[in-house]
Design a protein around this motif. Structure first.
Motif, short mmCIF file in Angstrom:
data_model
loop_
_atom_site.label_atom_id
_atom_site.label_comp_id
_atom_site.label_asym_id
_atom_site.label_seq_id
_atom_site.Cartn_x
_atom_site.Cartn_y
_atom_site.Cartn_z
N ASP A 102 -6.70 7.54 0.04
CA ASP A 102 -5.71 6.41 0.70
C ASP A 102 -7.01 5.47 0.98
O ASP A 102 -7.68 5.95 2.32
N CYS A 108 -6.98 2.47 1.79
CA CYS A 108 -6.66 1.12 2.59
C CYS A 108 -7.72 0.65 3.66
O CYS A 108 -7.97 1.58 4.60
N TYR A 109 -8.20 -0.52 3.59
CA TYR A 109 -9.06 -1.00 4.75
C TYR A 109 -10.41 -0.57 4.51
O TYR A 109 -11.30 -1.09 5.26
N GLY A 143 0.86 -1.24 -0.09
CA GLY A 143 0.08 -0.11 0.16
C GLY A 143 0.97 1.27 -0.14
O GLY A 143 0.61 2.33 -0.55
N THR A 144 1.99 1.14 0.73
CA THR A 144 2.78 2.41 0.86
C THR A 144 3.37 2.72 -0.70
O THR A 144 3.42 3.79 -0.90
N LYS A 180 -4.78 -6.41 1.60
CA LYS A 180 -5.89 -5.94 2.35
C LYS A 180 -7.12 -6.16 1.59
O LYS A 180 -7.29 -7.25 0.71
C1 LIG Z 1 -1.88 -0.21 5.42
C2 LIG Z 1 -2.02 1.07 5.15
C3 LIG Z 1 -1.10 1.56 4.49
C4 LIG Z 1 0.30 1.03 3.83
O1 LIG Z 1 0.06 -0.15 3.54
P1 LIG Z 1 1.29 -1.19 3.57
O2 LIG Z 1 0.65 -2.16 2.54
O3 LIG Z 1 1.14 -1.56 5.01
O4 LIG Z 1 2.62 -0.39 2.88
C5 LIG Z 1 -1.39 3.07 4.14
N1 LIG Z 1 -2.46 3.65 4.45
C6 LIG Z 1 -3.25 2.90 5.41
C7 LIG Z 1 -4.49 3.75 5.94
C8 LIG Z 1 -3.31 1.77 5.85
O5 LIG Z 1 -4.02 1.13 6.51
#
Ligand SMILES: *Cc1c(COP(=O)(O)O)cnc(C)c1O
Length: 428
Positions: free
Chosen positions: A212, A214-215, A98-99, A238
């Motif tokens: 972003d 993620c999740y 994700g990063t 994720k």
């Molecule tokens: C997990 C996450 C990231 C980074 O993802 P990685 O796969 O761990 O590099 C960035 N932003 C949020 C909100 C996340 O939950």
């Protein structure tokens, strides 16, 4: 069902713990039905996108080398673009996490002299070095890209006045983080993200808004790209990887933004044309197909845990009744023993490495020992049941995932049982 109770007994769950939890899971039936309806909607959304693009066996072919004319890869990107209602998408195993995906999205669309502003407070830890908030080699800051931040208000809402002030004509990109990550603020709903994007675009229509995501994927029926985001970014280990993708990240958005991202990921000139799928492509398709129900399972686990531990007056974030916008559950235990007992329980419930015992250790980059529990098929995957807790006040654990609700439940019951056995909590 006495068989199931017996089975739980054999797996170390006492009658008292089982009976106590049974009442809680029964009280959540209606809540779970609503989650299933969201999953049903998202399942249709994903399936329709696959049908529209005529996904077929030929798309599951492994490519190697340059990966020219990788039909499976190109079609998957069309599927992602249709699922998230964007013009284009970049979905690749070459995006390592994700990063990395976020780093690509930022560095591809910013040029020396540009300014970016995060309007959801401090971004996820790993982005600090990407941006250069913490000094780091190769950061955006080193390339002459400047950064400003607008914190959320004390009540967790966007600071519209602060945002208006911060977004000056030299701002090229605005960043929003949907999930709370490992902070204790509320997660932002897609609706709220939409409101702030409309506000920004009414003043500066050309500013690029990156979310972003993620999740957050598939937790709601709409995504930030449905409410005006120019780019949404996330990790395939994720939510959208559905537990099957062994690596990868995605960026979906406006054609021009994605083209920039492709030129940054590979090279100027080559862009999306190269990048072999190395045999992971089927897991990307199948994982996306499963993702809506996997996310629903993880959500059920999070809600179950919130309701369970709330009964013992621990602070749970979000609380047992709150609406959900990501899959992370935080529980503040207030003492290190509970954090350790909880994580050991999660580990003991895992399908992989359940015989290992996690211990707190001094991880590089953290200012306190951290205990982590994960017994995952995909290393580091946090859509699989996993938990971690820094051993420092307020002694919180953050846990997430669960490929199935039934397994998430077992993990939470094992954690709960450990705490009862260690007399950290008493069942009345
Ligand atoms: C997990 C996450 C990231 C980074 O993802 P990685 O796969 O761990 O590099 C960035 N932003 C949020 C909100 C996340 O939950």
């Amino acid at each position: 069902m006495t068989e199931i109770k017996k089975m739980y007994n054999e797996m170390g769950i006492s009658d008292e713990v089982y009976d106590f939890s049974k009442e809680i899971s029964e009280s959540l039936i209606q809540r779970f039905q609503k989650i299933d309806i969201i999953a049903e909607y998202n399942q249709l959304k994903v399936t329709r996108a696959m049908q529209k693009n005529q996904v077929s066996e030929a798309h599951f072919t492994t490519t190697t080398g340059y990966g020219y004319n990788d039909l499976g890869r190109d079609t998957l990107e069309k599927v992602y673009a249709d699922v998230f209602h964007t013009e284009d998408a970049l979905v690749r195993p070459q995006i390592t996490c994700g990063t990395h995906a976020l780093s690509i999205a930022l560095s591809a669309n910013l040029r020396p002299g540009d300014k970016m502003v995060y309007i959801s407070g401090k971004p996820y830890d790993t982005l600090e070095e990407v941006i250069g908030i913490r000094e780091s080699r190769g950061s955006l800051y080193e390339y002459g890209i400047t950064y400003a931040q607008v914190d959320l208000l004390a009540n967790g809402e966007f600071d519209f006045d602060g945002i208006k002030e911060a977004i000056t004509p030299d701002v090229k990109l605005v960043g929003i983080q949907r999930s709370k990550g490992y902070a204790t603020r509320p997660t932002l709903s897609v609706k709220k993200i939409g409101q702030v994007i409309s506000f920004i675009k009414s003043i500066y229509p050309d500013v690029i808004v990156m979310v972003d995501n993620c999740y957050g994927e598939f937790v709601e029926t709409i995504e930030p790209s449905d409410v005006g985001a120019d780019m949404i970014v996330g990790s395939l280990i994720k939510n959208p990887g559905g537990g099957l993708a062994p690596i990868g990240g995605y960026i979906c958005g406006k054609k021009e933004c994605i083209e920039n991202c492709a030129y940054r990921l590979t090279t100027p000139g080559l862009g999306k044309e190269v990048g072999a799928n190395l045999g992971v492509i089927t897991s990307f398709y199948q994982g996306l197909f499963l993702a809506p129900t996997v996310v629903a399972s993880a959500l059920k686990g999070a809600i179950f845990a919130a309701n369970l531990f709330e009964k013992f007056h621990f602070k749970v974030i979000p609380d047992g009744n709150e609406s959900r916008h990501d899959i992370i559950q935080a529980i503040e235990f207030g003492n290190p023993e509970c954090v350790v007992a909880f994580c050991k329980g999660i580990q003991a419930a895992a399908p992989v490495d359940s015989h290992l015992t996690p211990e707190p250790w001094d991880m590089p980059g953290y200012d306190a020992p951290v205990i982590m529990a994960a017994g995952a098929f995909v290393s580091g995957s946090s859509i699989e049941l996993s938990a971690d807790g820094p051993i420092k006040p307020p002694y919180a654990v953050y846990f997430q995932g669960g490929l199935t609700w039934q397994h998430a439940k077992l993990g939470i019951l094992k954690a709960f049982q450990n705490m009862v056995d260690d007399e950290l909590i008493t069942l009345k």
